[in-house]
Design an enzyme around this catalytic site. Sequence first.
Site: not given
Length: 267
Positions: A156, A160
């Site tokens: 990601h 995040k």
Amino acid sequence: MNEKIRIVIAGPRGRMGKEAVELVSETASFELAAVIDRMNEGKLLSDIEGFRGLDVPIFTDPAECFQHSNADVLIDLTTPERGYLHTKTALEHNVRPVVGTTGFTSEQLEELTALAEQKGLGCIIAPNFAIGAILMMKFSEMAAKYFDDVEIIELHHDKKLDAPSGTAIKTAEMISNNREVKKQGHEDEKETITGARGADFEGMRIHSVRLPGLVAHQQVIFGAGGQTLTIKHDSYNRASFMSGVKVSVETVMGLNTLVYGLESILD
């Protein structure tokens, strides 16, 4: 003709929030009733650059928002702390939440489930709204019947907050439905640097990568004698999540309890 579903969006200025605003604006059966934003109390969304023509009120207090907006559904794509508060407040005001925020604790999920059932309201909390990601999880659950050695690599963007991702955890939970607990790797395996083998979920390993340039990606790698099977999904932009948000908004109107995971409502 059926009435439109009136929707409140929490976090309209965020990257996911902007996509949700566009989704609601472009869907004939949806109507944007109001937004919840930690700034800009008392303004209209159209007062903010990038939201031209959207003359809906901005609230910072979720309770006040639900009291005045006559909303049917909340779409929340914020943070675990705010998402939990918004979801609980929505249910208390008879508004059905559709939540893409991950990081809720099991205790919070239990509390929200009890509240949804007490109210007889639908609530959908999904770690991932991309249809392809849901299929990846379903295929992984199927494969676990035949491969009991598996590792998950999730990748990601570097902003995040939680690791492993909610999608990776949900994937591991689904795999565990068809896999006995098993310690993988050599029985005398030793990490020379702590964390090298990733997180341990019932013996399977989950590895988290965080880098700028990424959006949301996951590989589930199964291994057996002489072969591997890799099931992979990539989201290249946040528009990939909106098809699942749309399905969830339409579905939550017919539910009377909390559902965790989009796979639970897809045929």
